[in-house]
Scaffold this motif. Structure first.
Motif, PDB file in Angstrom:
ATOM      1  N   ILE A   1       0.846  -1.199   0.000  1.00  0.00           N
ATOM      2  CA  ILE A   1       0.000   0.000   0.000  1.00  0.00           C
ATOM      3  C   ILE A   1       0.882   1.250   0.000  1.00  0.00           C
ATOM      4  CG2 ILE A   1      -1.750   1.320   1.262  1.00  0.00           C
ATOM      5  CD1 ILE A   1      -2.688  -1.366   2.505  1.00  0.00           C
ATOM      6  N   ALA A   2       1.918   1.233   0.854  1.00  0.00           N
ATOM      7  CA  ALA A   2       2.827   2.376   0.947  1.00  0.00           C
ATOM      8  C   ALA A   2       3.527   2.629  -0.387  1.00  0.00           C
ATOM      9  CB  ALA A   2       3.852   2.141   2.056  1.00  0.00           C
ATOM     10  N   SER A   3       3.891   1.553  -1.080  1.00  0.00           N
ATOM     11  CA  SER A   3       4.565   1.693  -2.377  1.00  0.00           C
ATOM     12  C   SER A   3       3.641   2.299  -3.423  1.00  0.00           C
ATOM     13  CB  SER A   3       5.078   0.332  -2.860  1.00  0.00           C
ATOM     14  OG  SER A   3       6.126  -0.125  -2.043  1.00  0.00           O
ATOM     15  N   ILE A   4       2.373   1.900  -3.398  1.00  0.00           N
ATOM     16  CA  ILE A   4       1.399   2.463  -4.342  1.00  0.00           C
ATOM     17  C   ILE A   4       1.286   3.975  -4.130  1.00  0.00           C
ATOM     18  CG2 ILE A   4      -1.064   2.552  -4.948  1.00  0.00           C
ATOM     19  CD1 ILE A   4      -1.165  -0.491  -4.396  1.00  0.00           C
TER      20      ILE A   4
ATOM     21  N   LEU B   1       0.320   2.754   8.414  1.00  0.00           N
ATOM     22  CA  LEU B   1       0.619   3.689   7.317  1.00  0.00           C
ATOM     23  C   LEU B   1       0.922   5.088   7.842  1.00  0.00           C
ATOM     24  CD1 LEU B   1       0.667   3.229   4.156  1.00  0.00           C
ATOM     25  CD2 LEU B   1      -0.226   1.336   5.513  1.00  0.00           C
ATOM     26  N   SER B   2       0.310   5.461   8.968  1.00  0.00           N
ATOM     27  CA  SER B   2       0.582   6.794   9.521  1.00  0.00           C
ATOM     28  C   SER B   2       2.056   6.925   9.894  1.00  0.00           C
ATOM     29  CB  SER B   2      -0.312   7.076  10.738  1.00  0.00           C
ATOM     30  OG  SER B   2       0.130   6.396  11.898  1.00  0.00           O
TER      31      SER B   2
ATOM     32  N   VAL C   1      -4.674  10.692   3.109  1.00  0.00           N
ATOM     33  CA  VAL C   1      -4.782   9.251   2.878  1.00  0.00           C
ATOM     34  C   VAL C   1      -5.942   8.792   3.755  1.00  0.00           C
ATOM     35  CG1 VAL C   1      -3.691   6.996   3.126  1.00  0.00           C
ATOM     36  CG2 VAL C   1      -2.327   8.962   2.366  1.00  0.00           C
ATOM     37  N   VAL C   2      -7.062   8.450   3.127  1.00  0.00           N
ATOM     38  CA  VAL C   2      -8.289   8.154   3.872  1.00  0.00           C
ATOM     39  C   VAL C   2      -8.658   6.684   3.699  1.00  0.00           C
ATOM     40  CG1 VAL C   2     -10.699   8.784   4.261  1.00  0.00           C
ATOM     41  CG2 VAL C   2      -9.080  10.514   3.438  1.00  0.00           C
ATOM     42  N   PHE C   3      -8.658   5.949   4.809  1.00  0.00           N
ATOM     43  CA  PHE C   3      -9.109   4.555   4.802  1.00  0.00           C
ATOM     44  C   PHE C   3     -10.620   4.524   4.968  1.00  0.00           C
ATOM     45  CE2 PHE C   3      -4.709   3.720   5.560  1.00  0.00           C
ATOM     46  CZ  PHE C   3      -4.488   2.384   5.204  1.00  0.00           C
ATOM     47  N   THR C   4     -11.261   3.634   4.226  1.00  0.00           N
ATOM     48  CA  THR C   4     -12.689   3.404   4.454  1.00  0.00           C
ATOM     49  C   THR C   4     -13.043   1.994   3.994  1.00  0.00           C
ATOM     50  OG1 THR C   4     -14.907   4.378   4.292  1.00  0.00           O
ATOM     51  CG2 THR C   4     -13.641   4.243   2.244  1.00  0.00           C
TER      52      THR C   4
ATOM     53  N   TYR D   1     -12.412   6.973   7.666  1.00  0.00           N
ATOM     54  CA  TYR D   1     -13.789   7.492   7.594  1.00  0.00           C
ATOM     55  C   TYR D   1     -14.772   6.333   7.631  1.00  0.00           C
ATOM     56  CZ  TYR D   1     -18.105   9.710   6.254  1.00  0.00           C
ATOM     57  OH  TYR D   1     -19.406  10.135   6.258  1.00  0.00           O
ATOM     58  N   PHE D   2     -15.740   6.439   8.526  1.00  0.00           N
ATOM     59  CA  PHE D   2     -16.757   5.384   8.639  1.00  0.00           C
ATOM     60  C   PHE D   2     -17.997   5.968   9.298  1.00  0.00           C
ATOM     61  CE2 PHE D   2     -17.931   0.906   8.867  1.00  0.00           C
ATOM     62  CZ  PHE D   2     -17.051   0.293   7.976  1.00  0.00           C
ATOM     63  N   GLU D   3     -19.131   5.742   8.687  1.00  0.00           N
ATOM     64  CA  GLU D   3     -20.433   6.105   9.266  1.00  0.00           C
ATOM     65  C   GLU D   3     -20.464   7.543   9.786  1.00  0.00           C
ATOM     66  OE1 GLU D   3     -24.507   5.150  10.389  1.00  0.00           O
ATOM     67  OE2 GLU D   3     -23.088   4.525   8.849  1.00  0.00           O
ATOM     68  N   TYR D   4     -20.272   8.482   8.854  1.00  0.00           N
ATOM     69  CA  TYR D   4     -20.445   9.915   9.098  1.00  0.00           C
ATOM     70  C   TYR D   4     -19.326  10.581   9.901  1.00  0.00           C
ATOM     71  CZ  TYR D   4     -25.127   8.506   7.646  1.00  0.00           C
ATOM     72  OH  TYR D   4     -26.171   7.947   6.962  1.00  0.00           O
ATOM     73  N   LYS D   5     -18.277   9.839  10.267  1.00  0.00           N
ATOM     74  CA  LYS D   5     -17.209  10.473  11.041  1.00  0.00           C
ATOM     75  C   LYS D   5     -15.830  10.174  10.460  1.00  0.00           C
ATOM     76  CE  LYS D   5     -19.513  11.127  15.465  1.00  0.00           C
ATOM     77  NZ  LYS D   5     -19.473  10.883  16.917  1.00  0.00           N
ATOM     78  N   LEU D   6     -15.000  11.218  10.454  1.00  0.00           N
ATOM     79  CA  LEU D   6     -13.600  11.086  10.042  1.00  0.00           C
ATOM     80  C   LEU D   6     -12.744  11.134  11.294  1.00  0.00           C
ATOM     81  CD1 LEU D   6     -11.560  11.101   7.561  1.00  0.00           C
ATOM     82  CD2 LEU D   6     -11.312  13.545   8.061  1.00  0.00           C
ATOM     83  N   TYR D   7     -11.926  10.105  11.475  1.00  0.00           N
ATOM     84  CA  TYR D   7     -11.046  10.022  12.632  1.00  0.00           C
ATOM     85  C   TYR D   7      -9.580  10.027  12.195  1.00  0.00           C
ATOM     86  CZ  TYR D   7     -15.240   8.019  14.911  1.00  0.00           C
ATOM     87  OH  TYR D   7     -16.500   7.791  15.391  1.00  0.00           O
ATOM     88  N   ARG D   8      -8.681  10.432  13.092  1.00  0.00           N
ATOM     89  CA  ARG D   8      -7.255  10.181  12.861  1.00  0.00           C
ATOM     90  C   ARG D   8      -7.063   8.672  12.884  1.00  0.00           C
ATOM     91  NH1 ARG D   8      -3.963  13.807  16.239  1.00  0.00           N
ATOM     92  NH2 ARG D   8      -4.444  15.154  14.451  1.00  0.00           N
ATOM     93  N   GLY D   9      -6.422   8.140  11.855  1.00  0.00           N
ATOM     94  CA  GLY D   9      -6.341   6.688  11.704  1.00  0.00           C
ATOM     95  C   GLY D   9      -5.715   5.982  12.882  1.00  0.00           C
TER      96      GLY D   9
END
Length: 342
Positions: free
Chosen positions: A71-74, A101-102, A112-115, A155-163
């Motif tokens: 993932i980091a390489s991509i 990844l952080s 970089v947003v995981f969902t 990001y999940f269910e209406y909220k963005l968090y620090r990963g």
């Protein structure tokens, strides 16, 4: 006229990329090149979207350090060509991956947003569309021509968090994640509200780099009443073991029996890094607050403060992958690197 931001969507696997065969009920991975056909609402977003997928998408239960490096390489290979990245990932280990990844992505100045989702994208009641659409929208946010988000988020269910502040709390509810010790960075309702004061401060003007050296010779040990001397002695004697995350009671308390302290003291003297985190869902380790944690502090156990177990184990892997001394390890672990502890 400014060009639209370009977002790279990276599919690693997980429920969000599945569609159901309504005759058999079986789930199968759908072709992400046909994403716009599946979710035509994406055309309304004010950005350009490109997609890339793992050759063989995986269940997130099979996530490991080699796949984090992938993932980091991509991201590394595409960093100069895209304004933001959305990582589609199975929810079971998403907090571990977002934490890893952080640390791996150094001097990050783009989102970089995981969902992911709890139900497949083709399901009638799916949460996949909202999670995906809003994650892309968040990755596209700009202020004065600069990305609003410049860190690894979830990001999940209406909220963005620090990963690296997240943990999964439910296998059933759409609201599957929480950030027990840090507020949400943004909330999606009628309006998308970003809490600017919660965002990670901009990193210095150093070049973006990626560190893929993660050492997996670590272990998590959860304290429980009745843990035996033989079990703990066997764990610290594992050949090649370099680090242990000790999940203790309350604010960092553990047994004060001589055998327990002696095993840890010898292991630490022999170079094992031991980090103390609380097994409570929220709160912080405060070694020395109670007598049962004073000895841990005295023998050199590292305080994890209010870090999550997911962030603690991945931070440990990351620091062990760097060429640093034992003294520096303790100092760096107890210092916030990416906003993972207060």
């Amino acid at each position: 006229m400014l060009s639209k931001p370009t977002i790279l969507l990276v599919y690693t696997g997980g429920t969000i990329g599945m569609v159901k065969n309504f005759e058999t009920g079986a789930l199968k991975v759908f072709d992400f090149k046909k994403l716009l056909q599946r979710i035509p609402e994406l055309k309304q977003l004010d950005c350009n979207i490109q997609t890339v997928s793992f050759d063989k998408p995986i269940d997130s239960s099979n996530m490991d350090v080699s796949k984090w490096a992938k993932i980091a390489s991509i991201i590394e290979n595409n960093y100069d060509f895209f304004d933001g990245f959305v990582i589609l990932h199975g929810s079971d280990t998403m907090s571990y991956s977002a934490s890893a990844l952080s640390f791996m992505l150094q001097n990050l100045k783009k989102p970089v947003v995981f969902t992911g989702s709890q139900l497949p994208i083709g399901d009638l009641r799916t949460d996949a569309k909202e999670n995906l659409i809003t994650a892309i929208q968040i990755a596209s946010l700009r202020h004065k021509h600069q990305p609003v988000i410049q860190e690894v988020c979830l990001y999940f269910e209406y909220k963005l968090y620090r990963g690296n502040r997240t943990t999964k709390i439910s296998a059933e509810h759409f609201n599957a994640f929480t950030s027990p010790n840090y507020p949400a960075l943004a909330e999606s309702g009628v309006h998308l509200k970003v809490s600017s004061e919660q965002l990670l401060a901009e990193s210095p003007d150093n070049d973006f780099t990626v560190s893929k050296e993660m050492d997996p010779n670590v272990v998590i040990v959860k304290m429980f009443p009745g843990i035996s001397e033989a079990v703990l002695a066997a764990i610290v004697a594992i050949p090649g073991l370099k680090g242990m995350v000790l999940e203790t009671y309350g604010s960092g308390n553990a047994p004060s029996e001589d055998w327990f302290i002696s095993i840890l003291k010898t292991a630490i003297a022999n170079g094992l890094h031991v980090v103390n985190v609380t097994q409570c869902s929220g709160g912080s380790v405060n070694m020395g607050h109670y007598e049962t944690s004073t000895m841990l502090k005295e023998i050199g156990v590292i305080s994890g403060a209010d870090i999550t177990t997911e962030a603690a184990i991945t931070k440990m892997m990351y620091l062990l992958g760097q060429d640093i001394s034992n003294t520096d390890f303790k100092t760096l672990f107890e210092t916030s690197q990416r906003g993972e502890l207060s």
